[in-house]
Design an enzyme around this catalytic site. Sequence first.
Site, PDB file in Angstrom:
ATOM      1  N   PRO A  87      34.077  46.919  45.093  1.00  0.00           N
ATOM      2  CA  PRO A  87      35.492  47.996  44.350  1.00  0.00           C
ATOM      3  C   PRO A  87      35.396  48.706  45.938  1.00  0.00           C
ATOM      4  O   PRO A  87      36.901  49.407  45.647  1.00  0.00           O
ATOM      5  CB  PRO A  87      34.888  48.436  42.775  1.00  0.00           C
ATOM      6  CG  PRO A  87      34.091  47.477  42.515  1.00  0.00           C
ATOM      7  CD  PRO A  87      33.269  46.824  44.168  1.00  0.00           C
ATOM      8  N   GLU A 114      24.399  46.051  38.760  1.00  0.00           N
ATOM      9  CA  GLU A 114      25.055  47.389  39.776  1.00  0.00           C
ATOM     10  C   GLU A 114      25.161  47.585  41.163  1.00  0.00           C
ATOM     11  O   GLU A 114      25.196  48.130  41.855  1.00  0.00           O
ATOM     12  CB  GLU A 114      24.160  48.737  39.500  1.00  0.00           C
ATOM     13  CG  GLU A 114      23.577  48.647  37.602  1.00  0.00           C
ATOM     14  CD  GLU A 114      24.660  48.584  36.712  1.00  0.00           C
ATOM     15  OE1 GLU A 114      25.512  49.701  36.758  1.00  0.00           O
ATOM     16  OE2 GLU A 114      24.958  47.851  36.508  1.00  0.00           O
ATOM     17  N   ARG A 152      46.158  29.108  50.878  1.00  0.00           N
ATOM     18  CA  ARG A 152      47.801  28.839  50.727  1.00  0.00           C
ATOM     19  C   ARG A 152      48.349  29.511  51.585  1.00  0.00           C
ATOM     20  O   ARG A 152      49.349  28.124  51.858  1.00  0.00           O
ATOM     21  CB  ARG A 152      48.230  28.737  49.602  1.00  0.00           C
ATOM     22  CG  ARG A 152      48.629  30.238  49.513  1.00  0.00           C
ATOM     23  CD  ARG A 152      48.545  30.797  47.653  1.00  0.00           C
ATOM     24  NE  ARG A 152      50.055  30.372  47.395  1.00  0.00           N
ATOM     25  CZ  ARG A 152      51.101  31.077  47.901  1.00  0.00           C
ATOM     26  NH1 ARG A 152      50.561  31.866  48.153  1.00  0.00           N
ATOM     27  NH2 ARG A 152      52.007  30.507  47.152  1.00  0.00           N
ATOM     28  N   ASP A 167      57.679  33.078  48.889  1.00  0.00           N
ATOM     29  CA  ASP A 167      57.113  33.892  47.985  1.00  0.00           C
ATOM     30  C   ASP A 167      57.450  34.795  47.849  1.00  0.00           C
ATOM     31  O   ASP A 167      57.563  35.774  49.074  1.00  0.00           O
ATOM     32  CB  ASP A 167      55.173  32.642  47.988  1.00  0.00           C
ATOM     33  CG  ASP A 167      55.558  31.683  47.589  1.00  0.00           C
ATOM     34  OD1 ASP A 167      55.724  31.407  46.829  1.00  0.00           O
ATOM     35  OD2 ASP A 167      54.368  31.119  47.547  1.00  0.00           O
TER      36      ASP A 167
HETATM   37  C1  58G Z   1      29.611  48.626  41.922  1.00  0.00           C
HETATM   38  C2  58G Z   1      29.951  47.843  40.871  1.00  0.00           C
HETATM   39  C3  58G Z   1      29.776  48.479  43.571  1.00  0.00           C
HETATM   40  C4  58G Z   1      34.867  43.576  43.645  1.00  0.00           C
HETATM   41  C5  58G Z   1      29.908  46.813  41.346  1.00  0.00           C
HETATM   42  C6  58G Z   1      29.887  46.753  43.897  1.00  0.00           C
HETATM   43  C7  58G Z   1      33.054  42.513  43.157  1.00  0.00           C
HETATM   44  C8  58G Z   1      35.174  44.571  41.957  1.00  0.00           C
HETATM   45  C9  58G Z   1      35.477  44.221  42.956  1.00  0.00           C
HETATM   46  C10 58G Z   1      29.667  46.202  42.237  1.00  0.00           C
HETATM   47  C11 58G Z   1      33.060  43.233  41.680  1.00  0.00           C
HETATM   48  C12 58G Z   1      36.763  43.634  43.474  1.00  0.00           C
HETATM   49  C13 58G Z   1      28.639  43.582  41.666  1.00  0.00           C
HETATM   50  C14 58G Z   1      29.527  42.853  40.881  1.00  0.00           C
HETATM   51  C15 58G Z   1      30.135  44.357  42.522  1.00  0.00           C
HETATM   52  C16 58G Z   1      28.664  44.578  42.815  1.00  0.00           C
HETATM   53  C17 58G Z   1      30.739  43.002  41.869  1.00  0.00           C
HETATM   54  N1  58G Z   1      33.892  44.073  41.085  1.00  0.00           N
HETATM   55  N2  58G Z   1      38.135  44.750  42.812  1.00  0.00           N
HETATM   56  N3  58G Z   1      31.741  43.396  41.329  1.00  0.00           N
HETATM   57  O1  58G Z   1      37.387  43.199  44.309  1.00  0.00           O
END
Ligand code: 58G
Length: 230
Positions: A87, A114, A152, A167
Amino acid sequence: MIFDVMTLFPEMIEDYLSHSIMKRALSNDVFTVNTINPRDYTLNKHKKVDDTPYGGGAGMVLMAQPYVDAYESIKKLENSQTIMLSPQGKPLNDGMVNELATFDQLILMCGHYEGFDERIREIVKPREISIGDFVLTGGELPALCLIDAVSRKIEGTLGKIESADEDTFSNGLVEYPHYTKPREYRGLKVPDVLLNGNHKEINEYRLQQSIERTKIKRPDLYEKWSKTCD
Ligand code: 58G
């Protein structure tokens, strides 16, 4: 093109790719997907890949050693990039997808819990990409989104009929409405213009619809699109 996916849950990747268009493209060798499981690189007897965070707090953190060793075991091609799905990454869009499609190899790092011990980032120095501003329990869905979107764009994945350049986003507009048989359903008719066989008129109608719909559904995209038109 080769996708090397580092994941503790390789079945998640394999299951999605064993259907429909992805399955066809894989069996035609348009691209290749390998999975690498950091659990296979653990050095402790319980094959532990995570541990509690220094400084305290909830949840578990992925240990550096299994991820770094798994990463270093991957044979790197010349034109290769390593991506961590997170994220914290730059949000994925169609322009980035086109750029990613120019690589011969993408190494995708999926996390869980985490997240990653920071030293994984310090050693591997991956590019970080996000599929949107929300948190998931694992990086597998984002990795699959990326593989699907990138593959794709590669010649041979889609048929002529499913061509990617018509698209949404390839021209900066959302798609025009689609209809199939029957001509009338619950009193709702297919627009006459689509039935008259005049392809110049059909194309004009579709472009007009794309513009109208973009204005209403995605004013942000419409703003950008109208700027590229002056
Ligand atoms: C904070 C929380 C940092 C990609 C979780 C890292 C991965 C959302 C996306 C993580 C994700 C997105 C652990 C689980 C990455 C790690 C994974 N969540 N928005 N979660 O692309």
